[in-house]
Motif scaffolding. Sequence first.
Motif, PDB file in Angstrom:
ATOM      1  N   ALA A 103       4.145  -2.658  -1.069  1.00 29.60           N
ATOM      2  CA  ALA A 103       3.485  -1.725  -0.152  1.00 29.60           C
ATOM      3  C   ALA A 103       1.996  -1.614  -0.465  1.00 29.60           C
ATOM      4  O   ALA A 103       1.162  -1.587   0.456  1.00 29.60           O
ATOM      5  CB  ALA A 103       4.151  -0.353  -0.243  1.00 29.60           C
ATOM      6  N   ALA A 126      10.858  -0.538   6.163  1.00 29.40           N
ATOM      7  CA  ALA A 126      10.337   0.821   5.981  1.00 29.40           C
ATOM      8  C   ALA A 126       8.832   0.801   5.717  1.00 29.40           C
ATOM      9  O   ALA A 126       8.086   1.643   6.227  1.00 29.40           O
ATOM     10  CB  ALA A 126      11.070   1.501   4.826  1.00 29.40           C
ATOM     11  N   ILE A 127       8.374  -0.148   4.928  1.00 25.19           N
ATOM     12  CA  ILE A 127       6.934  -0.267   4.658  1.00 25.19           C
ATOM     13  C   ILE A 127       6.181  -0.571   5.942  1.00 25.19           C
ATOM     14  O   ILE A 127       5.104  -0.003   6.209  1.00 25.19           O
ATOM     15  CB  ILE A 127       6.689  -1.363   3.605  1.00 25.19           C
ATOM     16  N   LEU A 160       6.983   0.249   8.960  1.00 22.76           N
ATOM     17  CA  LEU A 160       6.921   1.475   9.761  1.00 22.76           C
ATOM     18  C   LEU A 160       5.790   2.383   9.293  1.00 22.76           C
ATOM     19  O   LEU A 160       5.030   2.920  10.111  1.00 22.76           O
ATOM     20  CB  LEU A 160       8.250   2.220   9.669  1.00 22.76           C
ATOM     21  N   GLU A 161       5.682   2.550   7.967  1.00 16.12           N
ATOM     22  CA  GLU A 161       4.646   3.425   7.443  1.00 16.12           C
ATOM     23  C   GLU A 161       3.253   2.865   7.735  1.00 16.12           C
ATOM     24  O   GLU A 161       2.317   3.613   8.030  1.00 16.12           O
ATOM     25  CB  GLU A 161       4.833   3.607   5.934  1.00 16.12           C
ATOM     26  N   LEU A 189       2.455   3.648  11.332  1.00 14.83           N
ATOM     27  CA  LEU A 189       2.084   5.050  11.531  1.00 14.83           C
ATOM     28  C   LEU A 189       0.636   5.304  11.122  1.00 14.83           C
ATOM     29  O   LEU A 189      -0.033   6.176  11.678  1.00 14.83           O
ATOM     30  CB  LEU A 189       3.016   5.955  10.728  1.00 14.83           C
ATOM     31  N   ALA A 190       0.148   4.564  10.138  1.00 13.75           N
ATOM     32  CA  ALA A 190      -1.210   4.780   9.652  1.00 13.75           C
ATOM     33  C   ALA A 190      -2.253   3.976  10.412  1.00 13.75           C
ATOM     34  O   ALA A 190      -3.364   4.460  10.647  1.00 13.75           O
ATOM     35  CB  ALA A 190      -1.281   4.439   8.159  1.00 13.75           C
ATOM     36  N   HIS A 248      16.113   3.586   7.360  1.00 13.14           N
ATOM     37  CA  HIS A 248      16.167   4.801   6.552  1.00 13.14           C
ATOM     38  C   HIS A 248      17.493   5.506   6.751  1.00 13.14           C
ATOM     39  O   HIS A 248      18.040   5.559   7.840  1.00 13.14           O
ATOM     40  CB  HIS A 248      15.031   5.757   6.934  1.00 13.14           C
ATOM     41  N   THR A 295      13.265  11.552   6.231  1.00 13.20           N
ATOM     42  CA  THR A 295      12.496  10.448   6.793  1.00 13.20           C
ATOM     43  C   THR A 295      12.847  10.215   8.252  1.00 13.20           C
ATOM     44  O   THR A 295      11.967   9.928   9.079  1.00 13.20           O
ATOM     45  CB  THR A 295      12.740   9.169   5.968  1.00 13.20           C
ATOM     46  N   ARG A 347      11.021  12.810  10.266  1.00 17.32           N
ATOM     47  CA  ARG A 347       9.587  12.528  10.346  1.00 17.32           C
ATOM     48  C   ARG A 347       9.291  11.410  11.334  1.00 17.32           C
ATOM     49  O   ARG A 347       8.317  11.462  12.092  1.00 17.32           O
ATOM     50  CB  ARG A 347       9.076  12.163   8.945  1.00 17.32           C
ATOM     51  N   HIS A 348      10.132  10.391  11.345  1.00 18.27           N
ATOM     52  CA  HIS A 348       9.912   9.285  12.272  1.00 18.27           C
ATOM     53  C   HIS A 348      10.208   9.679  13.719  1.00 18.27           C
ATOM     54  O   HIS A 348       9.562   9.184  14.649  1.00 18.27           O
ATOM     55  CB  HIS A 348      10.761   8.091  11.866  1.00 18.27           C
TER      56      HIS A 348
END
Length: 623
Positions: free
Chosen positions: A447, A484-485, A487-488, A491-492, A517, A522, A525-526
């Motif tokens: 990540a 998952a990474i 996705l994060e 989001l950023a 997830h 989580t 949040r998503h």
Amino acid sequence: MLARSLALLAQLTALAPAPAEPPATPQAQARADAAPSRPARRRGKRPARAGRVQDTVKPPAPSLGDVERQFTVAVALPPTMSYELRPLPGAVGLELVAAAAPAVMREAAFSCDPAFACEVGHEGEAQRLRIVHPSGRVAFDGAREADQLVLRFGVLDEDARLHAISGAMQQPLPEPATLGAELELWQEAERVTRQGDLAQARIRWERLAEVPTLADLAELRLAELFIVSGHVNEALARLRAVARQHPRSLGAALARLDVLQLEAITKQGKPTVEQVDVALGAMIDSGFEPFARLRAAMVLLDMGEPTAAFLRMPEVGALPPAWTEAGEALRQHLAESTFAAPALRGDPRTTAIHWAAWHERAGTLTAHDAVLDVVAAAHERLGMFEPAIELLKQRLRSAPGSLREGDIVARLAHDYRMLGDGGRAAEAAQFAATNHPAVPSLPATIAALAIVRCEREGLSGGRTELQRFRDATRDAVLSRALDAIELELALAWGTPVQIVHLLTRDPQGHAMATVAHADPVTLTRHRHALAVALVRSGRYAEAAPMLRELSARSTDPLERDRLGYHLGVAELALGHAGDAAKIFAVVSEHGTSWSALAKARRHERRLELAAAALSIADTEATR
């Protein structure tokens, strides 16, 4: 052990009566006459052997002998699960490595007594429970009980330390150069002493004490017989008499070292490093110097000064043959205590300093790999990644097992990344993803590498970096972690359309949030992020129902206002102006950052209505 104890007890009847030294003064004679006829150990300690005989007949519970207090920790390990239980360098504690769930190890650590520091980590793909005492040397064992592994451990007590020193006293002294005709008698005295025949040893040492040139060393050995038999107070009195009667002799200097060691063990005094150095200085340039340095190191270790002991250790090859094995074992222990023990006890700075100053003196260590692991971890904690990388490379060259290799490669990837060497970090992480995908620290390193690419090249660069690792592994768990990474990262750095795409479908057409997830926090949040992204991408009809549900369930005031604001935007876009106005009015009253936006929206809406009214009025006026 019981047979040996009974044999020693029988020999004490020959040792206990009148002391062997001549009554040089009335005070010395009175002290000797007052010596107890049983082992005079510290007040409050168990009398030792009698209780153990009873324990062997009917033990109340399994116990670990020779510790001040026994502690236990139960770890829920199924009988079919293998584990490794091993000592930590320097005997500061123990560690358990098993393929257990992290929660199992955390629960065991939580139940540990506060006298010990318990830490849960990982070793490769397995979990590790480490138990460390802040000052003492730890003895331990483990036994299966039903579906648990019960760890028993404690700090070595006075009896154990006295037993160790009594074993050392039975080893022979170096032969003095002045033996001459007494050589055969000296060798015979040392032989029966080593065999534990204390009565015969006493007879021979008393005969040697009559020889003026050997009197100091013979009386020293007589005093040391009382250490072997357990008569500590008698031994102390005799050793002090040797130092008084032969003040400038080798025997007096060795007697002072024995006194300092007994005082350190029994807490009857507070010996200092300076006192040890004074006694050692009296034997410099004598034939006893290597042996004297060894004895000084033993004394300093019992004083709690392992680093000072390590620096005073002689070359093992210079020791008498009878002491070579013991000397090497002591050297190993002191090196571990000097280099690894401080970091294990929470002081990585001292470990780094000692390693930089004296690592060339470490020599060949039996626990070489364990020491390198601890020293490398200490440098990592201090942010000294360059020496840590060199130490980890040494570990790789020592051909570790598969479990350790994965952990070392993942640590190398992390250290290279912290130094800004993204290429080598990615190479090491890719190797770990291919060969050791289950290492717990690997996803965090991947990540971090992807984030660096995103900062330079945007989301597309980060996704390209992740694709390299997807191509390198076939492990399902790591693949889900990579999803998952991604996705994060989206989001950023992603656009609303990209966020919606990643949060709704994976390449196989499944819902990504469900695949990637499992934890509810989580997932929630998503879902929040998806609802907001739907509004920002213009898909208001899909967003409105989700926002109504999520804003009603949210317990975080700031998050509730964020969802409410976007719900108002969606309602306004769908033509529900009245509902939007009510939502903006509620949000604007809460005092959050989203309240300011809601107020701006209300003001904007009022201006729009005013402009529309003026437009209608102008149109009617022109007619």
